[in-house]
Structures are given as C-alpha cells and as structure tokens.
Design an enzyme around this catalytic site. Structure first.
Site, short mmCIF file in Angstrom:
data_model
loop_
_atom_site.label_atom_id
_atom_site.label_comp_id
_atom_site.label_asym_id
_atom_site.label_seq_id
_atom_site.Cartn_x
_atom_site.Cartn_y
_atom_site.Cartn_z
N HIS A 1 40.57 18.46 -1.82
CA HIS A 1 41.95 17.96 -1.71
C HIS A 1 42.14 17.40 -0.30
O HIS A 1 42.00 18.13 0.69
CB HIS A 1 42.95 19.06 -2.01
CG HIS A 1 42.94 19.51 -3.44
ND1 HIS A 1 43.17 20.81 -3.82
CD2 HIS A 1 42.71 18.82 -4.58
CE1 HIS A 1 43.10 20.89 -5.14
NE2 HIS A 1 42.82 19.69 -5.62
N ARG B 1 46.61 13.91 -1.58
CA ARG B 1 45.83 15.01 -2.15
C ARG B 1 44.63 14.54 -2.97
O ARG B 1 43.53 15.12 -2.88
CB ARG B 1 46.75 15.85 -3.05
CG ARG B 1 46.05 16.90 -3.93
CD ARG B 1 47.10 17.57 -4.81
NE ARG B 1 46.53 18.37 -5.89
CZ ARG B 1 46.35 19.69 -5.84
NH1 ARG B 1 46.63 20.36 -4.74
NH2 ARG B 1 45.88 20.35 -6.88
N GLU C 1 44.13 18.88 2.92
CA GLU C 1 43.83 20.24 3.37
C GLU C 1 42.82 20.19 4.53
O GLU C 1 41.68 20.63 4.42
CB GLU C 1 43.34 21.06 2.19
CG GLU C 1 44.43 21.20 1.12
CD GLU C 1 43.95 21.75 -0.20
OE1 GLU C 1 42.79 22.20 -0.29
OE2 GLU C 1 44.74 21.74 -1.18
N HIS D 1 39.82 25.66 0.31
CA HIS D 1 41.12 25.04 0.05
C HIS D 1 42.17 25.60 1.02
O HIS D 1 41.90 26.52 1.79
CB HIS D 1 41.58 25.34 -1.38
CG HIS D 1 40.81 24.65 -2.44
ND1 HIS D 1 41.30 23.57 -3.14
CD2 HIS D 1 39.55 24.86 -2.93
CE1 HIS D 1 40.39 23.16 -4.01
NE2 HIS D 1 39.32 23.93 -3.91
N GLU E 1 41.48 30.05 -0.44
CA GLU E 1 42.68 29.34 0.03
C GLU E 1 43.00 29.87 1.43
O GLU E 1 43.42 31.01 1.59
CB GLU E 1 43.86 29.58 -0.91
CG GLU E 1 43.67 29.03 -2.32
CD GLU E 1 44.06 27.57 -2.44
OE1 GLU E 1 44.47 26.96 -1.42
OE2 GLU E 1 43.95 27.03 -3.56
#
Length: 421
Positions: free
Chosen positions: A177, A233, A180, A304, A381
């Site tokens: 993405h 994104r 990020e 992520h 994440e």
C-alpha cells in the site's frame, strides 16, 4: 510541411525542460475522526459515505476489537458530516484536525539531510541507490533479485541476505500500500541491521536464515504518493470501465478472492480487488516468484500500517481458523510481549485478520499460507493507533524499527522452537 514539423519539434524540446509535475494533491483542513459504531445501520451509513463521495475516505475500517472507524473528511463536507453523526447518534473524536499540516511537517523533516538514514522518509530512487550501495559494500552475503516489472515499467527489486547455503528462508514484502511509508523505511533499516549490527541476537537472526526482502513492492503507487498524492494507496493501472485508477494489491491474490465482502467490486474503492485475481502485473509477478522459490522459505511477513496488529490467517472468514492457530497465537503473543517490554511499552494485538480486525480476502499472506502451504505467515501493522495514521512523523521511524526487531527476534525464535523453521 517538413519545416512545420521541425519547428514543432523545437518548441516541444524547448518546453521539455520547463514542464513540471502537476501540483500535488493537498489536504488543507481535511480532518480525521474516530467514530464509535454501535450498530449495523451506523456502519452501513459510514461505508456508504466513502463509496458515494471522494469527500470522505476511510482510513481504518471497522473492526470487532475496537468497534471504531477512522474516516477523513474534507472541509467542504464537515458540516453535513457532523449533522449526520448527530442524526444517527454516532459518537466521534477528532484525531487529526488538519491532515495537510502533518504532511507538511513530514516533508520538512524528510528533506533535512543529503544522506540516507532513518530520521526521514526516502523516495524510490533514493532507496534503489541505497540498495546499489549495499550490494557493492556486502557482495559476499547479498544478492539482488527482481520479481519483474510494474504496470508503469518500474523494476520491483529485492535483496537476498545469506551467510551460507541451505539455510531456512524468511520472505518479507513491504509497501504493497503506497501511502504506508513507514513500511519501506522499516524494511531498509532492518536490512541494514542484518548486515551491520553486532548485537548477538541480531547476528544470530542474520546468520541463521536466508532473508528475502522487497522494501517497496507497489513501486508505481509509492512513486505517485511522493510525486502527486501523499495518501495514494493502490496500484496505478487504469480501468477500461472507470475513471478511477488502481487496485488494492492486497485484495488481488487468488485466495478466497472477493469472498464474504472482504474486498470491493467498485473500481473507485480503496479496497477494490480488481476484475480478476492477478489483474495487476505486480501481484502476478510476486506470486510467480514466490512459487519459483517456494522450497527456499518457511516464513512470510507483509509490512503494513497502521494500528499495531500482528495478523495471521484467515482473512476471508472469522468463522474458521487454521489447524495450527494455537501455534500462531503463541508466536503472536511472543511478538507482542517482546515489543511491550521495550521502553516505549507499545501494545500490539494479535490474532486472525478476520476475527480481530475485519474480513479481508485475497491477501498476499492468505495466498502464501493457503496455496504455498507456508504455515507461519503474518501481516504486521506498524505504528500508530491513529494519532498520525498513515502520516507517521519521521521522528518515530527508529522507535518503530526497534520494536520490529524486538518482535522479529521473538517471532522467529518461537517459530523455530515450534519446529516451523
């Protein structure tokens, strides 16, 4: 006629040096709100808002753990948005009053030095130049690999770090993405640590395994996020039937594709899965490469942000769990505890994607787990919990990196003790 063509060519050439990139998308006075959702009607309303208008953008989807949604709202929509919240009884908290200020502050910090480091974010060309230097400096233990080309023709480069033959492999995919940025910053720091750190636990990690790392996977989107739209994104391939561009690469893998509303069929959605699995050359290239080396790695990790989660399969359903789910939970607990024990006391939540976060089908991690039978596979994440979201200040890069290393040592050690590697 020939004179006209020559003159036209000269005009084009004369202007070529003065042509500039289109102005960057700005987010002046765009705000991010954390909404507490109490029922399906409220959730349906918020999801519908983001589908119908680009004045709203969901940053963090609803999850069963927090029962909250983070949504960015344009200043033009702020007043009607507040009225809707009041009408539907949705409580909210202002997380970010002005997104553009965060972006401006980040850009200032990211241009404070001419050297490559981890107190600022770097563009793709800078990262690739740094990789070239790494290959030149450590030729005996590093090897370049490329999985193929992006839609716009960019090379998707990776690095293999190996201190000997026939070692178990660990594969890291980062920045699928585009917005990020903390993911590629952390990936490059991690590469550097594997090569330079003298800490005993890091040397053991570096020298006991073969590491395959792609620091920037979504190269087109990443470049676009630097040049045009900080919050981009998706990938950058156009669609024949829509003005909207790109696919969510992490919904485009052929594992339970589009099941259980785990992705969107709307080309304008941030979670658009694509018309078919592998519609994106990037995801197809990664799948082909992973298949070609499937006997050389045992652990797969996808970097992520944001939210501070360690997510294991399954993503397509919260009703079923892998046979080794208890082991995955044990590994996840070790990861979280190691990070929690650092001076920052950062909390990570672990569990299956669908049960602790939300249903997300067609992800890289689920595809590797299900189709390549790699039974230790996680989405990580990174920071934070929403105070900065995707625009994590450069001042937090190193702290995030330290947390990743502590968690990684614990994750790999526990997976080894459980006989996965």
């Amino acid at each position: 006629m020939r004179v006209i063509w020559v003159l036209a060519t000269l005009v084009v050439l004369a202007n070529a040096g003065t042509l500039k990139d289109p102005p960057k998308v700005r987010y002046d006075n765009y705000s991010v709100h954390r909404l507490s959702i109490r029922n399906k009607i409220q959730l349906s309303l918020i999801n519908r808002l983001s589908e119908l208008s680009d004045k709203f953008n969901v940053w963090k989807e609803y999850d069963e753990h927090s029962k909250q949604v983070d949504i960015m709202v344009s200043p033009a929509a702020s007043r009607p948005f507040q009225l809707l919240l009041k009408l539907y009884g949705i409580s909210s908290q202002l997380s970010i009053p002005n997104v553009q200020k965060l972006i401006d502050d980040e850009q200032v910090s990211s241009r404070d030095s001419g050297t490559f480091g981890w107190r600022q974010y770097h563009e793709l060309a800078e990262i690739y130049e740094w990789l070239d230097n790494i290959f030149a400096t450590y030729p005996t233990v590093t090897e370049e690999f490329s999985i193929g080309k992006s839609y716009e023709g960019r090379n998707i480069r990776g690095i293999k770090i190996s201190h000997g033959a026939n070692k178990p492999g660990i594969f890291i995919e980062s920045n699928i993405h585009a917005r990020e940025w903390i993911t590629s910053a952390t990936a490059t720091w991690f590469i550097n640590e594997l090569l330079t750190s003298q800490k005993e636990e890091v040397r053991k990690l570096a020298e006991s395994y073969d590491w395959y790392i792609i620091p920037v996977f979504n190269v087109d989107g990443f470049e676009y996020s630097h040049r045009s739209n900080r919050l981009w994104r998706k990938t950058r391939q156009p669609h024949a039937t829509s003005k909207c561009i790109g696919v969510d690469g992490n919904r485009n893998f052929d594992s339970h594709f589009m099941e259980n509303n785990g992705a969107s069929a709307d080309p304008c959605s941030e979670t658009y899965a694509g018309e078919d699995p592998w519609s994106e050359p990037e995801t197809k290239a990664l799948a082909d490469y992973l298949t070609s080396i499937k006997d050389k790695f045992d652990v797969y990790l996808s970097f992520h942000s944001y939210g501070q989660w360690l997510l294991s399969p399954y993503g397509h359903t919260a009703e079923e769990f892998p046979e080794n789910y208890n082991d995955l939970l044990e590994i996840g607990a070790a990861f979280g505890s190691a990070i929690k024990n650092l001076v920052y006391s950062t909390d990570y939540v672990h569990g299956s994607t669908a049960s602790v976060l939300y249903v997300a089908s067609g992800s890289s991690v689920d595809w590797v787990f299900n189709e390549l039978n790699k039974k230790v596979a996680y989405t990580i994440e990174f920071r934070d919990k929403g105070n900065f979201g995707f625009v994590l200040p450069p001042a937090q890069i190193l702290a995030n990196c330290e947390e990743l290393m502590a968690g990684m040592v614990a994750l790999i050690d526990t997976a080894h003790n459980l006989n996965y590697i």
